[in-house]
Design a protein around this motif. Structure first.
Motif, PDB file in Angstrom:
ATOM      1  N   VAL A 194     -13.437  40.018  -8.041  1.00 16.80           N
ATOM      2  CA  VAL A 194     -11.937  40.649  -7.423  1.00 16.80           C
ATOM      3  C   VAL A 194     -11.909  42.439  -8.076  1.00 16.80           C
ATOM      4  N   THR A 195     -12.537  41.774  -9.837  1.00 18.76           N
ATOM      5  CA  THR A 195     -12.439  43.544  -9.898  1.00 18.76           C
ATOM      6  C   THR A 195     -13.663  44.529  -9.798  1.00 18.76           C
ATOM      7  N   ASP A 196     -14.370  43.839  -9.300  1.00 16.26           N
ATOM      8  CA  ASP A 196     -15.475  44.496  -8.155  1.00 16.26           C
ATOM      9  C   ASP A 196     -14.737  45.160  -7.306  1.00 16.26           C
ATOM     10  N   VAL A 197     -14.363  44.764  -6.353  1.00 16.51           N
ATOM     11  CA  VAL A 197     -13.854  44.723  -4.964  1.00 16.51           C
ATOM     12  C   VAL A 197     -13.048  45.441  -5.098  1.00 16.51           C
ATOM     13  N   LEU A 198     -11.801  45.724  -5.943  1.00 18.30           N
ATOM     14  CA  LEU A 198     -10.607  46.915  -6.909  1.00 18.30           C
ATOM     15  C   LEU A 198     -10.802  48.059  -6.620  1.00 18.30           C
ATOM     16  N   THR A 199     -11.800  47.880  -7.644  1.00 19.20           N
ATOM     17  CA  THR A 199     -12.482  49.270  -8.081  1.00 19.20           C
ATOM     18  C   THR A 199     -12.800  49.940  -7.542  1.00 19.20           C
ATOM     19  N   MET A 200     -14.523  49.510  -7.170  1.00 19.00           N
ATOM     20  CA  MET A 200     -14.585  50.198  -6.061  1.00 19.00           C
ATOM     21  C   MET A 200     -13.963  50.198  -4.779  1.00 19.00           C
ATOM     22  N   LYS A 201     -13.295  50.298  -4.053  1.00 19.48           N
ATOM     23  CA  LYS A 201     -12.280  50.038  -2.883  1.00 19.48           C
ATOM     24  C   LYS A 201     -11.635  51.317  -3.693  1.00 19.48           C
ATOM     25  N   THR A 202     -11.035  51.795  -5.085  1.00 17.16           N
ATOM     26  CA  THR A 202      -9.997  52.652  -5.096  1.00 17.16           C
ATOM     27  C   THR A 202     -10.567  53.623  -5.589  1.00 17.16           C
ATOM     28  N   VAL A 203     -11.414  53.973  -6.239  1.00 21.93           N
ATOM     29  CA  VAL A 203     -12.830  55.420  -6.275  1.00 21.93           C
ATOM     30  C   VAL A 203     -13.085  55.468  -5.335  1.00 21.93           C
ATOM     31  N   ARG A 204     -13.797  54.816  -4.463  1.00 22.45           N
ATOM     32  CA  ARG A 204     -14.215  55.452  -3.439  1.00 22.45           C
ATOM     33  C   ARG A 204     -12.502  55.733  -2.428  1.00 22.45           C
ATOM     34  N   ALA A 205     -11.422  54.992  -2.379  1.00 26.94           N
ATOM     35  CA  ALA A 205     -10.482  55.995  -1.722  1.00 26.94           C
ATOM     36  C   ALA A 205     -10.069  56.934  -2.235  1.00 26.94           C
ATOM     37  N   ALA A 206      -9.544  56.900  -3.724  1.00 31.33           N
ATOM     38  CA  ALA A 206      -9.718  58.586  -4.183  1.00 31.33           C
ATOM     39  C   ALA A 206     -10.542  59.863  -3.979  1.00 31.33           C
ATOM     40  N   GLN A 207     -11.880  59.412  -4.175  1.00 29.00           N
ATOM     41  CA  GLN A 207     -12.911  60.631  -4.003  1.00 29.00           C
ATOM     42  C   GLN A 207     -12.000  60.963  -2.322  1.00 29.00           C
ATOM     43  N   GLU A 208     -12.654  60.127  -1.256  1.00 29.32           N
ATOM     44  CA  GLU A 208     -12.629  59.841   0.473  1.00 29.32           C
ATOM     45  C   GLU A 208     -11.558  61.544   0.125  1.00 29.32           C
ATOM     46  N   PHE A 209      -9.981  60.758  -0.292  1.00 33.12           N
ATOM     47  CA  PHE A 209      -8.815  61.484  -0.114  1.00 33.12           C
ATOM     48  C   PHE A 209      -8.854  62.916  -0.921  1.00 33.12           C
ATOM     49  N   GLY A 210      -9.623  62.921  -2.214  1.00 34.45           N
ATOM     50  CA  GLY A 210      -9.183  63.607  -2.828  1.00 34.45           C
ATOM     51  C   GLY A 210      -8.281  63.682  -3.458  1.00 34.45           C
ATOM     52  N   MET A 211      -7.967  63.014  -4.434  1.00 32.63           N
ATOM     53  CA  MET A 211      -6.976  62.611  -5.288  1.00 32.63           C
ATOM     54  C   MET A 211      -8.017  62.457  -6.541  1.00 32.63           C
ATOM     55  N   ASP A 212      -7.381  64.072  -7.743  1.00 30.51           N
ATOM     56  CA  ASP A 212      -8.142  63.323  -9.108  1.00 30.51           C
ATOM     57  C   ASP A 212      -7.773  62.837 -10.255  1.00 30.51           C
ATOM     58  N   THR A 213      -6.457  61.637  -9.836  1.00 28.83           N
ATOM     59  CA  THR A 213      -5.459  60.859 -10.727  1.00 28.83           C
ATOM     60  C   THR A 213      -5.465  59.490  -9.558  1.00 28.83           C
ATOM     61  N   VAL A 214      -6.109  58.400 -10.358  1.00 27.97           N
ATOM     62  CA  VAL A 214      -5.813  56.811 -10.381  1.00 27.97           C
ATOM     63  C   VAL A 214      -4.979  56.540 -11.314  1.00 27.97           C
ATOM     64  N   LEU A 215      -3.824  55.706  -9.979  1.00 31.03           N
ATOM     65  CA  LEU A 215      -2.583  54.747 -10.985  1.00 31.03           C
ATOM     66  C   LEU A 215      -3.205  53.591 -10.344  1.00 31.03           C
ATOM     67  N   LEU A 216      -3.061  52.755 -11.805  1.00 29.10           N
ATOM     68  CA  LEU A 216      -3.112  51.072 -12.188  1.00 29.10           C
ATOM     69  C   LEU A 216      -1.671  50.692 -12.199  1.00 29.10           C
ATOM     70  N   GLY A 217      -1.115  49.873 -11.124  1.00 26.12           N
ATOM     71  CA  GLY A 217      -0.547  49.017 -11.806  1.00 26.12           C
ATOM     72  C   GLY A 217       0.264  47.979 -10.711  1.00 26.12           C
ATOM     73  N   GLY A 218       0.819  47.026 -11.405  1.00 30.20           N
ATOM     74  CA  GLY A 218       1.773  45.906 -10.684  1.00 30.20           C
ATOM     75  C   GLY A 218       1.134  44.974 -11.837  1.00 30.20           C
ATOM     76  N   GLY A 219       1.578  43.361 -11.916  1.00 29.67           N
ATOM     77  CA  GLY A 219       0.741  41.997 -12.396  1.00 29.67           C
ATOM     78  C   GLY A 219      -0.246  42.595 -13.017  1.00 29.67           C
ATOM     79  N   VAL A 220      -1.550  41.816 -11.956  1.00 31.62           N
ATOM     80  CA  VAL A 220      -2.758  41.579 -12.204  1.00 31.62           C
ATOM     81  C   VAL A 220      -3.477  43.045 -12.944  1.00 31.62           C
ATOM     82  N   ALA A 221      -2.718  44.577 -13.233  1.00 33.92           N
ATOM     83  CA  ALA A 221      -3.329  45.583 -13.690  1.00 33.92           C
ATOM     84  C   ALA A 221      -2.987  45.233 -15.433  1.00 33.92           C
ATOM     85  N   ALA A 222      -2.430  43.964 -15.932  1.00 39.28           N
ATOM     86  CA  ALA A 222      -2.842  43.460 -16.927  1.00 39.28           C
ATOM     87  C   ALA A 222      -3.887  43.276 -17.352  1.00 39.28           C
TER      88      ALA A 222
END
Length: 343
Positions: A249-277
Motif C-alpha cells: 500500500v505505502t509503496d504505491v501511495l508514495t510512488m504515485k504522489t512523488v511522481r505527480a509532484a514532479q510532473e506538476f511542478g510542486m515543491d511541497t508534498v502534504l500527507l493527510g488523513g487517518g492513514v497518514a498516521a
C-alpha cells in the motif's frame, strides 16, 4: 484576531476544535476535543451510519462545552462557526450541520460550511504554519486522493483517486482477514513492526505502463491477501502478512504522489488523513520526498484523524482571507466534490 469554532461529524468521531487566527495569518490551536464512537462499531467490523448519527447527537453538546472550557472561552468569544458540510455519511453530517447552524444563530456569528478533504489539508497549518502551493495525498477510510492545492481557499484540483477501495478501507478488511480488531490501520501497523515486509510480494495495483498513473486500486491487493491467507490453511504468519500488505500500500501511495509532484511542478508534498498516521507510510514518504528534492509536511498523528481542529483551521483561513460566509440554509452534502472548498 478571530476565534473560530469548528465541528466535524462526517463519520464516527464527533470533533470540536477552536482556532485563534491573529492578523499575522498563523493559526493557533486552542482546543481539540474528540468523542469517538469507534467502540460501538467494532462488533460490526465497520462503521454503522445510524449508530454514528445517534452517537453524534449524544456527544455534540458535551464536546462543544468541553472545547470552550479547554480554551477558557464562552460562546460570546466565538467570532465564527465552521462545520464539515460534506463529504461523509449523510445522517452524521446532518447532525453537525444542524448543530453548527444552531450555534451560529444563537451566538449571532457567521457560518462556514467547508469541505472535509480541504480541512484535512488545512490542519497542517496548525503545526507548520501557512501552506505554500502543495500537492496533497489524502488517505483515509473513505478517501485516497491526490490533490493540487494552490491555496487553501481553493480551487482544489483532483489529480487522482481510488477507483475501488480506499486505502483505509483495505486496511480494515485485511485486518479482519488476519483476526485483528477494528479499526484495522493501527493494528496492522503494530503487527507489521514485528514482520518481514519482503516476505510476500503482493501486487501493486494500477502501476502498469497503460494504467491511470495518478489513480489507485486496492481491491485486487485485498483479494490477493485473502487468497494467500486461505492457502496457508490456518497457519498464518500475521506479522509477515501485515508487513507485506502495508508495504504494498505505502509503496504505491508514495510512488504515485512523488511522481505527480514532479510532473506538476510542486515543491511541497502534504500527507493527510487517518492513514497518514501509519508509521511506514510516513517513513517511506520522507525517504522518497527527500530523494526527489521535495519538502514533505505531515501533521502529527493526532491531527491526521478526523477532528474539529481541521475544520476550525480551514474556517479561520477563510475568514482571514475574506471569504463570504455560508447561508444558514446550507445542506449537508454526502457527495460534496473536493473542488468545492466552501458552500
Amino acid at each position: 484576531m478571530t476565534i473560530v469554532l469548528g465541528i466535524e461529524t462526517s463519520c464516527d468521531e464527533t470533533g470540536v476544535g477552536i482556532v485563534r487566527m491573529p492578523d499575522s495569518g498563523v493559526p493557533e490551536l486552542l482546543a481539540n476535543e474528540i468523542a469517538s464512537s469507534v467502540e460501538e462499531h467494532a462488533r460490526f467490523g465497520g462503521v454503522v451510519p445510524e449508530v454514528a448519527s445517534r452517537a453524534h447527537l449524544q456527544a455534540m453538546v458535551p464536546a462543544v462545552y468541553r472545547a470552550l472550557t479547554t480554551a477558557g472561552l464562552t460562546g460570546r468569544d466565538v467570532d465564527a462557526v465552521a462545520v464539515t458540510a460534506g463529504p461523509g455519511l449523510a445522517g452524521a453530517l446532518l447532525v453537525g450541520v444542524a448543530a453548527a447552524k444552531a450555534y451560529a444563530a444563537a451566538w449571532d456569528v457567521p457560518l462556514y460550511g467547508v469541505n472535509h478533504l480541504a480541512a484535512h489539508v488545512a490542519v497542517d497549518t496548525l503545526q507548520h504554519g501557512p501552506l505554500p502551493p502543495a500537492l496533497a495525498l489524502l488517505v483515509s477510510g473513505g478517501h485516497s486522493s491526490i490533490l493540487a492545492v494552490p491555496d487553501l481557499a481553493g480551487p482544489v484540483t483532483p489529480l487522482g483517486s481510488t477507483i475501488d477501495d480506499a486505502a483505509g478501507e483495505a486496511f480494515d478488511k485485511v485486518a479482519r482477514l488476519l483476526g485483528l480488531p477494528f479499526p484495522g490501520g493501527p493494528w496492522i501497523d503494530k503487527a507489521a513492526r514485528e514482520g518481514d515486509r519482503n516476505a510476500i510480494r503482493f501486487p501493486r495495483g494500477l502501476t502498469g505502463p497503460r494504467d491511470a498513473k495518478h489513480d489507485f486500486s486496492f481491491s485486487g491487493l485485498k483479494t490477493a491477501v485473502a487468497r494467500h491467507v486461505e492457502s496457508l490453511d490456518g497457519d498464518v504468519p500475521v506479522a509477515d502478512v501485515a508487513a507485506s500488505f502495508q508495504e504494498a500500500v505505502t509503496d504505491v501511495l508514495t510512488m504515485k504522489t512523488v511522481r505527480a509532484a514532479q510532473e506538476f511542478g510542486m515543491d511541497t508534498v502534504l500527507l493527510g488523513g487517518g492513514v497518514a498516521a501509519n508509521s511506514r507510510l510516513r517513513e517511506m514518504a520522507e525517504e522518497r520526498c527527500t530523494a526527489a528534492g521535495l519538502t514533505l509536511r505531515v501533521p502529527r498523528p493526532g491531527l491526521c484523524t478526523d477532528n474539529g481542529a481541521m475544520v476550525a483551521a480551514l474556517g479561520a483561513h477563510l475568514v482571514h482571507t475574506g471569504a463570504h460566509p455560508s447561508d444558514l440554509g446550507i445542506p449537508a452534502n454526502s457527495s460534496m466534490p473536493v473542488t468545492d472548498v466552501l458552500v
